[in-house]
Motif scaffolding. Structure first.
Motif, PDB file in Angstrom:
ATOM      1  N   ASP A 128       0.829  -1.217   0.000  1.00 21.60           N
ATOM      2  CA  ASP A 128       0.000   0.000   0.000  1.00 21.60           C
ATOM      3  C   ASP A 128       0.857   1.257   0.000  1.00 21.60           C
ATOM      4  O   ASP A 128       0.586   2.213  -0.740  1.00 21.60           O
ATOM      5  N   ILE A 129       1.879   1.258   0.846  1.00 17.26           N
ATOM      6  CA  ILE A 129       2.775   2.426   0.904  1.00 17.26           C
ATOM      7  C   ILE A 129       3.550   2.551  -0.402  1.00 17.26           C
ATOM      8  O   ILE A 129       3.765   3.659  -0.916  1.00 17.26           O
ATOM      9  N   TYR A 130       3.966   1.428  -0.952  1.00 17.09           N
ATOM     10  CA  TYR A 130       4.704   1.430  -2.221  1.00 17.09           C
ATOM     11  C   TYR A 130       3.868   2.074  -3.332  1.00 17.09           C
ATOM     12  O   TYR A 130       4.364   2.927  -4.082  1.00 17.09           O
ATOM     13  N   ASP A 131       2.593   1.677  -3.437  1.00 19.20           N
ATOM     14  CA  ASP A 131       1.727   2.244  -4.480  1.00 19.20           C
ATOM     15  C   ASP A 131       1.542   3.743  -4.289  1.00 19.20           C
ATOM     16  O   ASP A 131       1.575   4.517  -5.256  1.00 19.20           O
ATOM     17  N   CYS A 132       1.329   4.152  -3.044  1.00 22.13           N
ATOM     18  CA  CYS A 132       1.125   5.578  -2.753  1.00 22.13           C
ATOM     19  C   CYS A 132       2.381   6.387  -3.064  1.00 22.13           C
ATOM     20  O   CYS A 132       2.311   7.453  -3.685  1.00 22.13           O
ATOM     21  N   PHE A 133       3.532   5.850  -2.653  1.00 18.91           N
ATOM     22  CA  PHE A 133       4.786   6.583  -2.809  1.00 18.91           C
ATOM     23  C   PHE A 133       5.200   6.661  -4.284  1.00 18.91           C
ATOM     24  O   PHE A 133       5.523   7.740  -4.795  1.00 18.91           O
ATOM     25  N   ILE A 134       5.191   5.527  -4.974  1.00 21.44           N
ATOM     26  CA  ILE A 134       5.632   5.495  -6.372  1.00 21.44           C
ATOM     27  C   ILE A 134       4.678   6.269  -7.273  1.00 21.44           C
ATOM     28  O   ILE A 134       5.089   6.827  -8.306  1.00 21.44           O
ATOM     29  N   HIS A 135       3.379   6.333  -6.897  1.00 20.71           N
ATOM     30  CA  HIS A 135       2.432   7.093  -7.699  1.00 20.71           C
ATOM     31  C   HIS A 135       2.862   8.555  -7.829  1.00 20.71           C
ATOM     32  O   HIS A 135       2.657   9.177  -8.873  1.00 20.71           O
ATOM     33  N   LYS A 136       3.481   9.082  -6.777  1.00 28.64           N
ATOM     34  CA  LYS A 136       3.915  10.482  -6.817  1.00 28.64           C
ATOM     35  C   LYS A 136       5.402  10.608  -7.149  1.00 28.64           C
ATOM     36  O   LYS A 136       5.792  11.433  -7.978  1.00 28.64           O
ATOM     37  N   TYR A 137       6.233   9.786  -6.497  1.00 31.65           N
ATOM     38  CA  TYR A 137       7.681   9.871  -6.701  1.00 31.65           C
ATOM     39  C   TYR A 137       8.136   8.615  -7.456  1.00 31.65           C
ATOM     40  O   TYR A 137       8.391   7.579  -6.842  1.00 31.65           O
ATOM     41  N   LYS A 138       8.235   8.733  -8.739  1.00 36.31           N
ATOM     42  CA  LYS A 138       8.584   7.548  -9.539  1.00 36.31           C
ATOM     43  C   LYS A 138      10.051   7.175  -9.386  1.00 36.31           C
ATOM     44  O   LYS A 138      10.438   6.025  -9.539  1.00 36.31           O
ATOM     45  N   ASN A 139      10.900   8.146  -9.084  1.00 38.64           N
ATOM     46  CA  ASN A 139      12.327   7.881  -8.927  1.00 38.64           C
ATOM     47  C   ASN A 139      12.929   8.946  -8.025  1.00 38.64           C
ATOM     48  O   ASN A 139      12.242   9.861  -7.571  1.00 38.64           O
TER      49      ASN A 139
END
Length: 698
Positions: A128-139
């Motif tokens: 869940d955190i991974y999806d939230c984080f990567i959705h905004k910060y891809k790299n």
């Protein structure tokens, strides 16, 4: 060499060669190969892995020593070649304006390490955190672009993500920045480094401080942005509840600093700085505040994902803790239908579930949910004097109860409050139909009277055995009881017909001019004409004349209402209570009427009376005993005779019966075995007689 060659293809994590606990610890962190574990330990410690104990750490260390150094990071070769360009930096531009100039650069000396830190931290987070984080910060480049371009954009996430995931993403971002800054400090402080690295490290430090400075405020703003109106009211109520735990001195400190339900969390975080000027007392107040509000932030956090229906239910249960969820749901339905909470029903339920002694005493004295009890009975039950009971009951006013209950009691919700007078029966029919029609609770007539007696808006006037609800403002401006007593005395002294002008009576007993005289005239006319039976002529004069009453008929009504025989004293008391304002009765006159009555009969030679139509035996006590023994085939004890007499409506005791038997020679009473009594004219078994003779001989 042969061993090394064979080991190159072995991955203890991928192939499951480790213990179950070691494999589970790695996979919980998102580590699926020995190479990933080697990358992880470059920037972290093994003991930071969740549930990783001492034996598991030794096992993982052993695996790293045996297998990790045979692996070459082939996946990063290409990225190293790409990153190691002639350029000394990667441009970081504003996330809103792609054409803006370069603001910060990542030095080439730390590019790979920074990227690896980013990848390992993100990979270790849950889905869940991974999806939230990567959705905004891809790299990493995207993360630093957001951070350095605008600090407010760092805290902005889409509403589709939960508060928990957003907060975890903030923490993850800070963790990445901290590790990058730590890596620079550990590796580039002991040797001379270029200016680009120093600038980048200083920028990272300032960025971390800036984020941490705004973190608390943004977190509170995020929490409150997810609350609906009902949940905000819940938070305010919880804040006030916790605030009441504090001392008066601490509350004054909060008021001086303009602390409310929104900024109390930030105040608690910086409480040492805020209370430093209070010296030693400040430390005590700081402990008091932090202890009181320790659960406040978690309480707000729990409300963020609450549905509106559950929010209303929680708010209601918070305001009315004496309700259960079923009753609270019914109260909410009533509110949605009518726009206010049911005052009488809430009051009734409040007393029904109250365990506070004073509440229970008032409940029993007023008969709100119990049958009305006398002060003497309550005094005996609680072991306190009647004066104290009377004091407790007199102190109960509507203001003693939660404002959430009492604020609904107004003219907009209950129209009868706008009227000068109304019968209790009309109010009872209205309330019982609107607030109690859907439940099995028995809301009695006495319950309504008990609740109304606590309300200051109305007063209950009892006159001529009738109860009328009168506007308290009227009674404060006009001596109604004095006026009624004056008219009653006039009637008692009147032999003919006397006219009393209504205006004169109103002016005589008006206490102040704040109430319109027409309102007083209206209520006084109702009491005199509808209750007392006085007539008004066409000139608005009271026509007073004494009316004879049917005393025999009134006595019959009293007996019928009581439903059982009554003593003479009780009959006199009831009669005087009905007509004490009109007539004075003498005992001799009343006895003469009873003796000559064709409807009332006396029971034996006692002063107890019943109605002929009831067919109550009018024999004396001795006559009844003789009748009882005649009907019985065996002798009876005194206890048996007493119980049979009670069934026949005679209350007496064994001593009185024994005296009556001894002094009643004509009835032929005899005493037999073990205190049994019979008649000498009847034949009983020989065992009773022989036993009696043996006793006599002794």
């Amino acid at each position: 060499m042969n061993c090394k060659k064979s080991n190159k293809k072995i991955d203890p994590i991928r192939d499951g060669l480790l213990s179950g606990r070691a494999l589970k610890c790695c996979r919980n962190m998102g580590i699926n190969s020995i190479n990933e574990l080697a990358e992880y330990v470059k920037f972290n410690y093994l003991y930071q892995i969740r549930n990783c104990g001492h034996k598991t750490i030794l096992e993982l260390n052993d695996a790293l020593v045996k297998y990790a150094h045979y692996y070459i990071v082939t996946e990063n070769k290409k990225s190293l070649d790409v990153l190691n360009k002639k350029n000394d930096y990667i441009p970081i531009t504003s996330c809103y304006d792609k054409s803006s100039e370069i603001r910060v650069v990542i030095p080439s000396d730390i590019r790979v390490q920074a990227v690896n830190i980013f990848d390992s931290c993100v990979r270790a987070s849950n889905d869940d955190i991974y999806d939230c984080f990567i959705h905004k910060y891809k790299n990493l480049n995207k993360l630093l672009s957001y951070c350095f371009s605008d600090i407010t954009s760092f805290f902005k996430f889409e509403d589709k993500f939960s508060v928990d995931n957003i907060l975890s993403s903030w923490d993850l971002s800070l963790d990445i920045l901290h590790k990058i800054e730590l890596h620079i400090s550990d590796n580039f402080t002991i040797r001379k480094c270029n200016k680009t690295i120093i600038i980048f490290r200083d920028r990272i430090k300032l960025l971390i401080k800036d984020i941490e400075r705004h973190y608390s405020d943004k977190k509170i703003s995020l929490l409150f942005s997810r609350l609906d109106s009902s949940a905000v009211v819940l938070v305010q109520s919880e804040y006030n509840r916790l605030k009441r735990k504090l001392s008066n001195r601490t509350n004054r400190v909060l008021a001086k600093n303009n602390i409310d339900y929104k900024n109390i969390i930030k105040f608690c975080k910086n409480i040492e700085t805020n209370l430093r000027r209070h010296r030693s007392s400040g430390a005590m107040m700081a402990i008091e505040i932090t202890d009181a509000f320790s659960s406040y932030q978690q309480y707000i956090f729990n409300l963020t994902d609450l549905k509106p229906e559950l929010g209303k239910l929680s708010l209601l249960l918070n305001d009315f803790p004496f309700l259960d969820e079923v009753l609270a749901a019914e109260i909410i339905k009533f509110y949605e239908k009518n726009g206010y909470y049911p005052f009488f029903r809430l009051f009734y339920l409040y007393f029904q579930t109250s365990y506070y002694r004073n509440n229970t005493i008032c409940n029993k004295a007023k008969g709100i949910t119990y049958p009305i009890m006398s002060y003497a009975d309550i005094s005996y039950e609680y072991g306190i004097c009647k004066t104290r009971v009377r004091q407790i009951v007199s102190e109960f006013k509507k203001r003693r109860f939660p404002t959430q209950i009492t604020r609904n009691f107004n003219q907009n919700n209950y129209s009868f409050l706008a009227e000068d007078y109304i019968s209790i029966q009309n109010i009872y029919d209205l309330i019982n139909k609107s607030e109690f029609n859907s439940i099995d609770t028995h809301f009695s007539y006495d319950s309504l009277i008990g609740i109304l007696s606590i309300c200051k808006e109305v007063s209950i006037v009892e006159y001529n055995n009738q109860k009328i609800v009168v506007n308290s403002q009227i009674l404060n401006s006009f001596a109604l009881k004095s006026a009624l007593a004056y008219i009653s005395n006039k009637i008692n002294k009147t032999t003919g017909v006397v006219l009393v002008p209504m205006n004169k009576l109103v002016n005589k007993y008006t206490l102040n001019s704040s109430i319109d005289a027409s309102r007083i005239t209206s209520i006084l006319t109702f009491f005199l004409t509808d209750i007392l039976g006085v007539k008004l002529d066409n000139k608005n004069n009271l026509v007073l004349k004494q009316k004879p009453i049917d005393i025999e008929g009134e006595l019959v009504k009293i007996l019928e209402k009581n439903g059982e025989p009554m003593s003479f004293d009780d009959l006199m008391f009831k009669l005087n209570s009905l007509y004490s304002t009109k007539y004075k009765f003498t005992k001799g006159n009343i006895k003469r009427i009873i003796v000559n009555s064709n409807q009332i009969s006396s029971i034996g030679k006692t002063s107890t009376y019943s109605l002929y139509k009831w067919n109550v035996c009018n024999l004396t006590i001795r006559g009844l005993i003789h009748q009882i023994l005649s009907d019985s085939d065996s002798p009876l004890s005194l206890d048996e005779i007493v119980s049979i007499l009670k069934i026949k409506g005679r209350n007496t005791n064994k001593k009185s019966i024994s005296s009556s038997i001894k002094s009643a020679g004509k009835y032929n009473f005899i005493r037999l075995k073990s205190g049994l009594y019979g008649l000498s004219t009847k034949q009983y078994s020989d065992s009773y007689i022989e036993a009696d003779k043996s006793n006599i001989c002794k």
